[in-house]
Design a protein around this motif. Structure first.
Motif, PDB file in Angstrom:
ATOM      1  N   ALA A   1      51.997  46.621  26.238  1.00  0.00           N
ATOM      2  CA  ALA A   1      52.336  45.205  26.354  1.00  0.00           C
ATOM      3  C   ALA A   1      52.513  44.814  27.816  1.00  0.00           C
ATOM      4  O   ALA A   1      52.051  43.754  28.243  1.00  0.00           O
ATOM      5  N   LEU A   2      53.164  45.691  28.607  1.00  0.00           N
ATOM      6  CA  LEU A   2      53.356  45.399  30.030  1.00  0.00           C
ATOM      7  C   LEU A   2      52.015  45.311  30.745  1.00  0.00           C
ATOM      8  O   LEU A   2      51.802  44.420  31.572  1.00  0.00           O
ATOM      9  N   LEU A   3      51.119  46.239  30.409  1.00  0.00           N
ATOM     10  CA  LEU A   3      49.779  46.209  31.002  1.00  0.00           C
ATOM     11  C   LEU A   3      49.071  44.887  30.684  1.00  0.00           C
ATOM     12  O   LEU A   3      48.463  44.272  31.553  1.00  0.00           O
ATOM     13  N   VAL A   4      49.183  44.479  29.405  1.00  0.00           N
ATOM     14  CA  VAL A   4      48.535  43.242  28.975  1.00  0.00           C
ATOM     15  C   VAL A   4      49.077  42.059  29.778  1.00  0.00           C
ATOM     16  O   VAL A   4      48.316  41.244  30.319  1.00  0.00           O
ATOM     17  N   VAL A   5      50.413  41.997  29.906  1.00  0.00           N
ATOM     18  CA  VAL A   5      51.011  40.877  30.632  1.00  0.00           C
ATOM     19  C   VAL A   5      50.567  40.892  32.091  1.00  0.00           C
ATOM     20  O   VAL A   5      50.260  39.855  32.684  1.00  0.00           O
ATOM     21  N   MET A   6      50.480  42.113  32.681  1.00  0.00           N
ATOM     22  CA  MET A   6      50.043  42.212  34.066  1.00  0.00           C
ATOM     23  C   MET A   6      48.599  41.735  34.220  1.00  0.00           C
ATOM     24  O   MET A   6      48.252  41.072  35.197  1.00  0.00           O
ATOM     25  N   PHE A   7      47.781  42.073  33.214  1.00  0.00           N
ATOM     26  CA  PHE A   7      46.398  41.606  33.248  1.00  0.00           C
ATOM     27  C   PHE A   7      46.337  40.074  33.239  1.00  0.00           C
ATOM     28  O   PHE A   7      45.615  39.462  34.020  1.00  0.00           O
ATOM     29  N   TYR A   8      47.131  39.455  32.358  1.00  0.00           N
ATOM     30  CA  TYR A   8      47.176  37.989  32.299  1.00  0.00           C
ATOM     31  C   TYR A   8      47.617  37.422  33.645  1.00  0.00           C
ATOM     32  O   TYR A   8      47.047  36.455  34.141  1.00  0.00           O
ATOM     33  N   LEU A   9      48.665  38.039  34.235  1.00  0.00           N
ATOM     34  CA  LEU A   9      49.165  37.543  35.517  1.00  0.00           C
ATOM     35  C   LEU A   9      48.077  37.624  36.578  1.00  0.00           C
ATOM     36  O   LEU A   9      47.892  36.698  37.377  1.00  0.00           O
ATOM     37  N   PHE A  10      47.355  38.743  36.560  1.00  0.00           N
ATOM     38  CA  PHE A  10      46.265  38.939  37.513  1.00  0.00           C
ATOM     39  C   PHE A  10      45.246  37.804  37.384  1.00  0.00           C
ATOM     40  O   PHE A  10      44.843  37.183  38.379  1.00  0.00           O
ATOM     41  N   VAL A  11      44.849  37.528  36.138  1.00  0.00           N
ATOM     42  CA  VAL A  11      43.866  36.471  35.898  1.00  0.00           C
ATOM     43  C   VAL A  11      44.405  35.120  36.374  1.00  0.00           C
ATOM     44  O   VAL A  11      43.695  34.327  37.004  1.00  0.00           O
ATOM     45  N   ILE A  12      45.691  34.887  36.098  1.00  0.00           N
ATOM     46  CA  ILE A  12      46.275  33.595  36.463  1.00  0.00           C
ATOM     47  C   ILE A  12      46.282  33.419  37.978  1.00  0.00           C
ATOM     48  O   ILE A  12      45.895  32.377  38.506  1.00  0.00           O
ATOM     49  N   VAL A  13      46.695  34.481  38.688  1.00  0.00           N
ATOM     50  CA  VAL A  13      46.814  34.376  40.141  1.00  0.00           C
ATOM     51  C   VAL A  13      45.437  34.217  40.790  1.00  0.00           C
ATOM     52  O   VAL A  13      45.245  33.396  41.676  1.00  0.00           O
ATOM     53  N   PHE A  14      44.463  34.989  40.313  1.00  0.00           N
ATOM     54  CA  PHE A  14      43.162  35.007  40.985  1.00  0.00           C
ATOM     55  C   PHE A  14      42.107  34.180  40.250  1.00  0.00           C
ATOM     56  O   PHE A  14      40.913  34.397  40.447  1.00  0.00           O
ATOM     57  N   ALA A  15      42.554  33.227  39.421  1.00  0.00           N
ATOM     58  CA  ALA A  15      41.613  32.459  38.594  1.00  0.00           C
ATOM     59  C   ALA A  15      40.402  31.927  39.380  1.00  0.00           C
ATOM     60  O   ALA A  15      39.262  32.146  38.961  1.00  0.00           O
ATOM     61  N   PRO A  16      40.597  31.250  40.518  1.00  0.00           N
ATOM     62  CA  PRO A  16      39.434  30.669  41.198  1.00  0.00           C
ATOM     63  C   PRO A  16      38.458  31.738  41.693  1.00  0.00           C
ATOM     64  O   PRO A  16      37.262  31.480  41.793  1.00  0.00           O
ATOM     65  N   LEU A  17      38.991  32.938  41.993  1.00  0.00           N
ATOM     66  CA  LEU A  17      38.102  33.997  42.467  1.00  0.00           C
ATOM     67  C   LEU A  17      37.344  34.642  41.316  1.00  0.00           C
ATOM     68  O   LEU A  17      36.203  35.084  41.464  1.00  0.00           O
TER      69      LEU A  17
END
Lengths: 299, 318
Positions: free
Chosen positions: A42-58
Motif C-alpha cells: 500500500a505504501l508503494l502504491v501511494v508513493m507511486f501516486y505521489l510520484f505521478v502527481i508531482v511529475f505529471a507534466p513531465l
C-alpha cells in the motif's frame, strides 16, 4: 478508545524532550520494515501516486485538454490508452486527473480537519454552552445525508473549484468535529489538563500543548479515513457532472466521458475508476496498519 | 414501561424537531441564491417589469417568515410547488420516482441483509482462518470502491460480455413485476456490494465480542456444537447492535442510490435530483433533498428506538 497512553510527561504535564528518542525518519524506516506485506505494498502504491502527481507534466505525453488525434483511437501505438470522444490522449488525462482529483481531495481534507478538529477541541475544553451549541448544530447538520446536502449546496453556490472544496470541507468537518470532541473529552478530564487550567494557561495553550499531542494518533487515522471518504465523494460528484468542470481532467468525470466505450466491451472507462479504487484501498490498508500499531503501543 | 415510552417519545420529538430545522435550512439555502427564483425562471436578460410580475405571482415580495410558513404549509398538504423546468407540480414528478427508489432500495436490502448476516456469522465462526481473511479483505475492497466502478464492472461482464441482464434499467409502471425485477437486479447487486461490507463487519465484531463471554464458554463446555452456540446463545444477544447497523445501512441505501440510479438510468428520485441540480430546478431539488433527509432521519430514528427498546435496563426499570 484508540488513544494510546500519553507519551512520557514530566510532573507539570510537559512533553519530555524529543532528543531522547530516535529520529523520526529512522523510526519510520524500522516501522515500515516490520509492517505487514499488505501495508508495504500500500505504501508503494501511494508513493507511486505521489510520484505521478508531482511529475505529471513531465510524465504526460500530451497536454491535459489538447486534442491530439482522432476520436476513440484504439490502445497502443501513439496513444497508449487510446483517445476519448474528442480525440484527447487518455493516458495524459489520467495523469493530470491524478493531480486534480487527489489535490482537491487533499486540500478539502486538510481544511475539514482544521475546522473540525479545532472546533472539536475547543468544545471539549470549554464545555458549557459553547459545547452544547456546537454539538447540537453538528447533530442537525449530520442528519442530512452528505451527498444530498452537497448536491443542494453545489446547485446554490455553483461548481467552481473553490466552492467545491469549501462545501465538501465544511460538510465533512462535522464528522471530524464529532470524533475530535469525543477523544478530546477523554483527555480534557485528565489531571494534567486540570493542572494547566489552575496554572492559568489560556484555552489555546491547553488545546495546543495538552490536548492535541495526546489525540494525534486517532486524528491521524481519521485523516486517512476521511481522505478516502472525501476522495470517493469528489469522484462521485465529478462522475455526476457536478464536480470539477470540463475540460479539467478528473477520474470521476473521465468515467462519464468515456462510458460509451463500455458497450463495445472496452475496459478503458474502467481505468480511471480503478485508479480511484486502488488509491482508496491502499490508504485504507495503511490506516489499518497504523491503527493496529498505535493501539498495540498502548498498555 | 412508562420510562421506556417516555424515552421513545423524547427521541421521536427530537427527530421531528431536527426535521423542522432541516426544512428551514433547505428553505434558507435556496433563499441565499444570488438573484432569486424570478430571475432564475426568466434568465438574466429579463425586463424588470417581467421580473416584478413573476415575483408577485410567486409571492416573493412577502417577508421571509411568511414565505417559509407558506412553503411548509404546502409541504404538509403534499403541495410541493411547480417545477421550473417543466411547470408540472413537483409532487406528481416525485411520486412515482420515490416509489421506484424505495423498491430498488428494498430489493437491495432484501439481498444484502441476509447475505451480510450470513457472511458475518461465518467469518466470526471461522475467525482467523482463510474464510475470515477472504471475507474481511473483500469487504475492505468493496468499501473502498466507488459505486460507479462496481456498477460498470458488472455492466461490462454481465450485460456486455455475457449478455445476461440489460445494462439500462428503464423501468416503468406498466411493465409486469417480473420484468421490472429483472431490470433492477444489476443496480441492486451494486448497492449490495456497497452496504453489505459494513453490516458484515459489524456482525462479525459483535459476535466475536460475545463469543468470549463466560456464558458462551459454559455452553461450549456443555458440549454444544458451534452452530448451536451461535444460533441459540450468541445471536439473541447480538440482535440489538446488528439491527441497529442494518437499519442505518438501509438509511444509507436510500441516499446511496443516487449514483447507482444515474449509472443504470433508473428512473428514481436520485436521478431526478441530479438532473434537477444540473438544470437548477430549485423546487424539485428542495423537495427531493427534504424527502431524502426525512427518510434518512426516519430510519436513524428507527435504529435509535430499536436500541432503546432492546436495552434491558429500560425494559425492566427498578
Amino acid at each position: 478508545m484508540m488513544i494510546s497512553e500519553k507519551p512520557s510527561t514530566t510532573t507539570d504535564g510537559h512533553l519530555a524532550g524529543h532528543d531522547a528518542r530516535p529520529s523520526v525518519g529512522r523510526k519510520f524506516t524500522r516501522a515500515v520494515i516490520q509492517a505487514p506485506l499488505s501495508a508495504q505494498i500500500a505504501l508503494l502504491v501511494v508513493m507511486f501516486y505521489l510520484f505521478v502527481i508531482v511529475f505529471a507534466p513531465l510524465l504526460a505525453p500530451y497536454g491535459e485538454a489538447a486534442v491530439v488525434g482522432d476520436a476513440y483511437a484504439p490502445w497502443g501505438g501513439e496513444f497508449w490508452l487510446g483517445t476519448d470522444s474528442l480525440g484527447r490522449d487518455i493516458l495524459s488525462r489520467m495523469i493530470y486527473a491524478a493531480r486534480n482529483t487527489v489535490g482537491i481531495t487533499f486540500i478539502a481534507t486538510v481544511l475539514a480537519f482544521v475546522i473540525g478538529s479545532s472546533l472539536g477541541m475547543v468544545a471539549a475544553v470549554t464545555g458549557g454552552w459553547v459545547d452544547q451549541t456546537l454539538s447540537r448544530l453538528v447533530d442537525i447538520l449530520m442528519a442530512i445525508p452528505l451527498l444530498i446536502f452537497a448536491l443542494l449546496l453545489l446547485m446554490i453556490f455553483g461548481g467552481s473549484v473553490i466552492s467545491l472544496v469549501l462545501i465538501i470541507a465544511s460538510l465533512e468537518s462535522t464528522r471530524v468535529f464529532r470524533l475530535t470532541r469525543a477523544v478530546a473529552m477523554d483527555v480534557a478530564v485528565m489531571e494534567y489538563v486540570e493542572a494547566a487550567r489552575l496554572r492559568g494557561e489560556n484555552m489555546l495553550w491547553i488545546v495546543r500543548r495538552e490536548i492535541l499531542p495526546n489525540i494525534l494518533a486517532p486524528l491521524t487515522a481519521e485523516f486517512g479515513l476521511r481522505f478516502c471518504f472525501i476522495f470517493l465523494l469528489v469522484s462521485s460528484l465529478s462522475f455526476l457532472g457536478l464536480g470539477l468542470q470540463p475540460p479539467t481532467a478528473s477520474w470521476g468525470a473521465m468515467v462519464r466521458e468515456n462510458v460509451m466505450l463500455i458497450t463495445f466491451g472496452s475496459i478503458t472507462p474502467l481505468l480511471p475508476a480503478a485508479a480511484i479504487a486502488i488509491l482508496t484501498i491502499a490508504v485504507n490498508l495503511i490506516v489499518d496498519w497504523f491503527l493496529n500499531k498505535t493501539s498495540g503501543f498502548s498498555k | 414501561m412508562n420510562k421506556l415510552l417516555l424515552t421513545v417519545a423524547k427521541r421521536l420529538g427530537l427527530g421531528l424537531f431536527t426535521l423542522l430545522v432541516i426544512s428551514l435550512i433547505i428553505f434558507l439555502a435556496v433563499d441565499m441564491l444570488p438573484g432569486d427564483i424570478a430571475t432564475e425562471i426568466l434568465g438574466q436578460m429579463a425586463t424588470p417589469d417581467a421580473v416584478a410580475a413573476i415575483r408577485a405571482e410567486l409571492g416573493l415580495n412577502l417577508p421571509i417568515h411568511e414565505r417559509y410558513l407558506d412553503w411548509l404549509g404546502g409541504l404538509v398538504q403534499g403541495d410541493l410547488g411547480n417545477s421550473l423546468a417543466t411547470d408540472r407540480p413537483v409532487a406528481s414528478l416525485i411520486g412515482d420516482r420515490l416509489m421506484n427508489t424505495l423498491y430498488l432500495a428494498g430489493l437491495a436490502a432484501l439481498i444484502s441483509v441476509p447475505l451480510a448476516l450470513g457472511l458475518g456469522v461465518l467469518a466470526a465462526l471461522y475467525r482467523n482462518t482463510l474464510v475470515d481473511r477472504v471475507v474481511s479483505v473483500s469487504s475492505l475492497a468493496a468499501i473502498s470502491m466507488p459505486e460507479f466502478f462496481i456498477a460498470y464492472v458488472l455492466i461490462l461482464f454481465i450485460s456486455v460480455q455475457l449478455g445476461w441482464l440489460p445494462s439500462l434499467s428503464k423501468v416503468d409502471a406498466d411493465q409486469p413485476w417480473l420484468d421490472r425485477i429483472q431490470l433492477m437486479i444489476l443496480p441492486a447487486i451494486t448497492l449490495t456490494f456497497v452496504t453489505c461490507a459494513h453490516m458484515m463487519r459489524m456482525t462479525r465484531a459483535t459476535i466475536i465480542n460475545l463469543l468470549s463471554s463466560p456464558y458462551i464458554e459454559m455452553a461450549r463446555l456443555k458440549g454444544l456444537g458451534p452452530w448451536r452456540v451461535i444460533v441459540r446463545h450468541t445471536l439473541p444477544n447480538a440482535w440489538a447492535p446488528i439491527v441497529n447497523v442494518v437499519v442505518m445501512n438501509i438509511a444509507y441505501l436510500i441516499t446511496g442510490v443516487v449514483v447507482v440510479e444515474v449509472v443504470f438510468v433508473y428512473p428514481g428520485l436520485g436521478q431526478l435530483m441530479v438532473d434537477s441540480v444540473a438544470k437548477r430546478d430549485l423546487p424539485v431539488v428542495q423537495a427531493a433533498s427534504l424527502i431524502f433527509a426525512a427518510t434518512y432521519i426516519l430510519f436513524n430514528l428507527i435504529a435509535d428506538v430499536v436500541s432503546i427498546v432492546s436495552n434491558p435496563k429500560l425494559l425492566h426499570p427498578k
